[in-house]
Scaffold this active site. Structure first.
Site, mmCIF file in Angstrom:
data_model
loop_
_atom_site.group_PDB
_atom_site.id
_atom_site.type_symbol
_atom_site.label_atom_id
_atom_site.label_comp_id
_atom_site.label_asym_id
_atom_site.label_seq_id
_atom_site.Cartn_x
_atom_site.Cartn_y
_atom_site.Cartn_z
ATOM 1 N N ASN A 1 7.413 144.426 8.793
ATOM 2 C CA ASN A 1 7.715 143.070 9.266
ATOM 3 C C ASN A 1 7.223 141.964 8.325
ATOM 4 O O ASN A 1 7.713 140.841 8.413
ATOM 5 C CB ASN A 1 7.221 142.862 10.697
ATOM 6 C CG ASN A 1 5.730 142.823 10.806
ATOM 7 O OD1 ASN A 1 5.026 143.501 10.068
ATOM 8 N ND2 ASN A 1 5.233 142.027 11.723
ATOM 9 N N LYS B 1 1.738 153.490 0.497
ATOM 10 C CA LYS B 1 2.895 154.041 1.214
ATOM 11 C C LYS B 1 3.500 152.924 2.060
ATOM 12 O O LYS B 1 2.964 152.533 3.077
ATOM 13 C CB LYS B 1 2.491 155.217 2.114
ATOM 14 C CG LYS B 1 3.672 156.134 2.289
ATOM 15 C CD LYS B 1 4.069 156.566 3.672
ATOM 16 C CE LYS B 1 4.221 155.688 4.813
ATOM 17 N NZ LYS B 1 5.539 155.048 4.968
ATOM 18 N N GLY C 1 0.107 148.208 11.289
ATOM 19 C CA GLY C 1 1.286 148.735 11.956
ATOM 20 C C GLY C 1 1.060 148.839 13.447
ATOM 21 O O GLY C 1 0.255 148.099 14.025
ATOM 22 N N SER C 2 1.748 149.779 14.048
ATOM 23 C CA SER C 2 1.727 149.873 15.507
ATOM 24 C C SER C 2 0.419 150.479 16.007
ATOM 25 O O SER C 2 -0.288 151.174 15.273
ATOM 26 C CB SER C 2 2.892 150.738 15.969
ATOM 27 O OG SER C 2 2.715 152.050 15.487
ATOM 28 N N GLU D 1 -5.113 147.247 11.461
ATOM 29 C CA GLU D 1 -4.655 146.031 12.158
ATOM 30 C C GLU D 1 -3.366 146.385 12.878
ATOM 31 O O GLU D 1 -2.392 146.791 12.235
ATOM 32 C CB GLU D 1 -4.437 144.886 11.161
ATOM 33 C CG GLU D 1 -5.720 144.208 10.723
ATOM 34 C CD GLU D 1 -6.507 143.576 11.847
ATOM 35 O OE1 GLU D 1 -5.930 143.245 12.897
ATOM 36 O OE2 GLU D 1 -7.733 143.430 11.689
ATOM 37 N N CYS E 1 3.379 140.173 14.284
ATOM 38 C CA CYS E 1 2.247 140.683 15.068
ATOM 39 C C CYS E 1 1.633 139.553 15.883
ATOM 40 O O CYS E 1 1.118 139.779 16.970
ATOM 41 C CB CYS E 1 1.214 141.317 14.159
ATOM 42 S SG CYS E 1 0.711 140.252 12.811
ATOM 43 N N GLN F 1 14.704 149.692 16.774
ATOM 44 C CA GLN F 1 13.974 148.547 17.342
ATOM 45 C C GLN F 1 14.877 147.762 18.302
ATOM 46 O O GLN F 1 14.439 147.285 19.347
ATOM 47 C CB GLN F 1 13.485 147.616 16.223
ATOM 48 C CG GLN F 1 12.211 148.057 15.552
ATOM 49 C CD GLN F 1 11.006 148.059 16.492
ATOM 50 O OE1 GLN F 1 10.392 149.090 16.693
ATOM 51 N NE2 GLN F 1 10.696 146.927 17.101
ATOM 52 N N GLU G 1 3.779 145.579 23.933
ATOM 53 C CA GLU G 1 4.338 144.823 22.806
ATOM 54 C C GLU G 1 5.839 145.124 22.696
ATOM 55 O O GLU G 1 6.225 146.268 22.481
ATOM 56 C CB GLU G 1 3.630 145.215 21.510
ATOM 57 C CG GLU G 1 4.041 144.349 20.341
ATOM 58 C CD GLU G 1 3.380 144.754 19.031
ATOM 59 O OE1 GLU G 1 3.384 145.950 18.700
ATOM 60 O OE2 GLU G 1 2.886 143.856 18.320
HETATM 61 P P1 NAD Z 1 4.475 151.646 12.374
HETATM 62 O O1 NAD Z 1 3.134 151.967 12.935
HETATM 63 O O2 NAD Z 1 5.639 152.348 12.883
HETATM 64 O O3 NAD Z 1 4.458 151.930 10.793
HETATM 65 C C1 NAD Z 1 3.548 151.278 9.915
HETATM 66 C C2 NAD Z 1 3.323 152.155 8.699
HETATM 67 O O4 NAD Z 1 2.575 153.299 9.091
HETATM 68 C C3 NAD Z 1 4.607 152.692 8.064
HETATM 69 O O5 NAD Z 1 4.454 152.697 6.664
HETATM 70 C C4 NAD Z 1 4.679 154.106 8.608
HETATM 71 O O6 NAD Z 1 5.399 154.991 7.802
HETATM 72 C C5 NAD Z 1 3.204 154.480 8.644
HETATM 73 N N1 NAD Z 1 2.834 155.545 9.583
HETATM 74 C C6 NAD Z 1 3.324 155.745 10.831
HETATM 75 N N2 NAD Z 1 2.721 156.818 11.385
HETATM 76 C C7 NAD Z 1 1.828 157.287 10.483
HETATM 77 C C8 NAD Z 1 0.914 158.381 10.475
HETATM 78 N N3 NAD Z 1 0.785 159.198 11.515
HETATM 79 N N4 NAD Z 1 0.160 158.566 9.387
HETATM 80 C C9 NAD Z 1 0.256 157.747 8.322
HETATM 81 N N5 NAD Z 1 1.119 156.701 8.262
HETATM 82 C C10 NAD Z 1 1.891 156.473 9.336
HETATM 83 O O7 NAD Z 1 4.631 150.058 12.479
HETATM 84 P P2 NAD Z 1 5.898 149.176 12.096
HETATM 85 O O8 NAD Z 1 6.958 149.379 13.110
HETATM 86 O O9 NAD Z 1 6.217 149.353 10.656
HETATM 87 O O10 NAD Z 1 5.294 147.685 12.227
HETATM 88 C C11 NAD Z 1 5.296 146.949 13.407
HETATM 89 C C12 NAD Z 1 3.927 147.001 14.050
HETATM 90 O O11 NAD Z 1 2.959 146.487 13.137
HETATM 91 C C13 NAD Z 1 3.810 146.135 15.295
HETATM 92 O O12 NAD Z 1 3.093 146.834 16.269
HETATM 93 C C14 NAD Z 1 3.011 144.933 14.803
HETATM 94 O O13 NAD Z 1 2.287 144.258 15.808
HETATM 95 C C15 NAD Z 1 2.115 145.564 13.804
HETATM 96 N N6 NAD Z 1 1.582 144.573 12.868
HETATM 97 C C16 NAD Z 1 0.274 144.196 12.981
HETATM 98 C C17 NAD Z 1 -0.260 143.231 12.129
HETATM 99 C C18 NAD Z 1 -1.701 142.818 12.246
HETATM 100 O O14 NAD Z 1 -2.236 142.271 11.283
HETATM 101 N N7 NAD Z 1 -2.364 143.051 13.368
HETATM 102 C C19 NAD Z 1 0.557 142.649 11.153
HETATM 103 C C20 NAD Z 1 1.897 143.050 11.075
HETATM 104 C C21 NAD Z 1 2.400 144.021 11.927
#
Ligand code: NAD
Length: 494
Positions: free
Chosen positions: A154, A177, A230-231, A252, A286, A333, A386
């Site tokens: 995002n 990655k 990420g999530s 985060e 986020c 999504q 979320e």
């Molecule tokens: P996601 O968790 O699906 O993926 C994020 C990254 O993690 C990707 O590169 C993915 O390939 C990797 N990943 C997923 N599972 C993994 C595992 N088991 N081991 C290692 N790597 C793994 O998230 P997304 O859909 O890309 O992003 C959206 C999410 O990110 C939302 O929940 C959002 O709130 C969050 N986000 C948080 C912040 C913050 O600073 N708090 C900022 C931006 C986005």
């Protein structure tokens, strides 16, 4: 339309095709006919090659004086400034946000690179007095080693920039990655590192799935630290698996960011900021405003103002002038957001939107009309989970105390916001709002380069990103005791 690009890994300074034979196509979320290219789903062995390259480059980069590392970051920033428009167009095409939003996130990232580059000359420790005569103590900041960066889709520029810059300035080497959904924006940044003259292997880009390439990075013994954004689901798994290897970890994760509006607020001001927070970037931030908690006395008027403004929002391909709300990033999504809207219909009162948006040339993309639900209960799923789309649940509460209670009644704790003209209640909220970042009379979104960024509760673990705390995460403190008496010490030693 640009010709399709080829996704490649960048390992040890060389670009290579993955041997996995598996690829993931990436199409423009605003127009499915527009194919950006395909990126590899790398194997665990390819990730190990990236880690080995980073390990090999570590002694040289670590020995490079910090101010020289800072000079590299300044040079990289200057180069990216020249490429800013090109990168913004690519982000819009790949992720879907509007050109203005893409330019905004790049600028935020560049501000962070600049701030962190300046820190290179302040990579200082402390000198401390000793309890003993003719002794003193000082501390050194040293790199952690090879660090793994795992990024979401995002903010495909800002988040990598805010992780790469402090990791590099502290003398670490990196394996990155990126998200499967934004391989080409990530590749653009990696190419710019190469063009700016970064030595081979200092940063390595390995595309792939989280469960495979990502998991190898998280669990590999040669990786000293993981910085993940990420999530919540992925972050929880990563935190546990990385901690088992005693790595330093920073996660985060998601948010459910509340705006509280009190009866004395400037409602015109609040409405404008709520729209920007809830529907900017199609709600895929986020820090997006994902709950509106309004005191009953102001609720009807605020809702009217919101619905008026939503009617005039321009939805469409973010590459077109004047568009304010772009598409959802992917089919998965899109489906997830529509499922939440379906849930919302059973839990609350739909006020607008609630369906795909197919007008104005949007029939070939993942568009959803900005959606507002009223009469949402605190426990409703749409108020607790979320959604990550243009959906705003509105909760009505009797007073300030009830508003704060509702704001805190979620597992997340990223950003919050309160609109009031009452200074006492504003400061009470600053004290009691359970979040990492509170905005007073401004939207939940936004942050500055030199300021820590992150959340509490289920949103964040480990040190905050950006600001001076980024340097704390990417470095170790070593303590040096110096005895210049030249004599054997007598008495007890602790
Ligand atoms: P996601 O968790 O699906 O993926 C994020 C990254 O993690 C990707 O590169 C993915 O390939 C990797 N990943 C997923 N599972 C993994 C595992 N088991 N081991 C290692 N790597 C793994 O998230 P997304 O859909 O890309 O992003 C959206 C999410 O990110 C939302 O929940 C959002 O709130 C969050 N986000 C948080 C912040 C913050 O600073 N708090 C900022 C931006 C986005």
């Amino acid at each position: 339309m640009n010709p399709p690009d080829r996704g490649q890994n960048w390992i040890g300074g060389a670009w290579s095709d993955s041997v996995s034979g598996q690829q993931l196509e990436r199409r423009n979320p605003a127009d499915h006919a527009d194919l950006l290219g395909a990126a590899p789903l790398s194997t665990r062995a390819e990730m190990r090659a990236g880690i080995a390259a980073a390990r090999q480059a570590l002694p040289g980069w670590r020995a490079t004086p910090a101010p020289r590392r800072g000079e590299f970051l300044f040079a990289w920033k200057r180069l990216l400034e020249l490429k800013k428009d090109e990168l913004a167009r690519l982000i819009t095409r790949e992720e879907g946000k509007t050109l203005a939003e893409a330019a905004g996130e790049i600028q935020r990232g560049l501000n962070i690179v600049e701030y962190i580059a300046g820190e290179a000359r302040r990579m200082s420790g402390e000198t401390l007095p000793s309890e003993l005569p003719a002794n003193f103590i000082y501390t050194l900041r040293q790199p952690l080693g090879v660090v793994g960066l795992i990024t979401p889709w995002n903010f495909p520029a800002a988040i990598p920039l805010w992780k790469l810059a402090p990791a590099l300035v502290c003398g670490n080497t990196v394996v990155w990655k990126p998200s499967e959904l934004t391989p080409f924006s990530s590749q653009f940044l990696a190419r710019s590192l190469a063009e700016a003259g970064l030595p081979a292997g200092v940063v390595n880009l390995v595309h792939g799935r989280g469960q495979e390439a990502g998991d190898e990075l998280v669990t590999h013994p040669d990786v000293a630290a993981i910085s993940f954004t990420g999530s919540n689901a992925a972050g929880t798994a990563i935190y546990t698996r990385a901690a088992a290897g005693l790595k330093k970890v920073q996660c985060e994760m998601g948010g459910k960011n509340a705006v509280v509006v009190l009866e004395d607020a400037d409602l015109e001001l609040a409405a404008g900021h709520i729209i920007a927070g809830a529907f900017g970037s199609s709600g895929q931030r986020c820090t997006a405003t994902s709950r509106l908690i309004v005191v009953e006395a102001a609720a009807d008027r605020l809702l009217r103002l919101l619905l008026e403004r939503i009617q005039s929002l321009k939805i469409g391909n973010g590459a077109e002038a004047g568009v304010q709300v772009g598409p959802i990033v992917s089919e998965a999504q899109y489906q997830r957001v529509l499922d939440y809207i379906q849930t919302g219909r059973t839990e609350a009162r739909l006020c607008c939107g609630g369906q795909p948006y197919r007008e104005n040339g949007c029939g070939n993309g993942w568009f959803i009309a900005p959606t507002v639900f009223d009469e949402v209960s605190v426990e409703a799923r749409i108020a607790q989970e979320e959604i990550f789309g243009p959906v705003l649940p509105m909760l009505r509460v009797p007073d300030f105390e009830a508003a704060l209670k509702a704001a805190n009644q979620v597992k997340f704790g990223l950003a919050g916001s309160i609109f009031t003209r009452d200074v006492n209640r504003a400061f009470a909220a600053a004290e009691r709002f359970e979040c990492g970042m509170l905005h007073i009379n401004s939207p939940t979104v936004g942050g500055e380069a030199h300021v820590p960024f992150g959340g509490i509760k289920a949103t964040g673990v480990g040190e905050r990103e950006t600001g001076s705390t980024a340097i704390d995460f990417y470095s170790e403190i070593k303590v040096i005791y110096v005895d210049y008496t030249g004599q054997k010490r007598t008495g007890s030693l602790y």
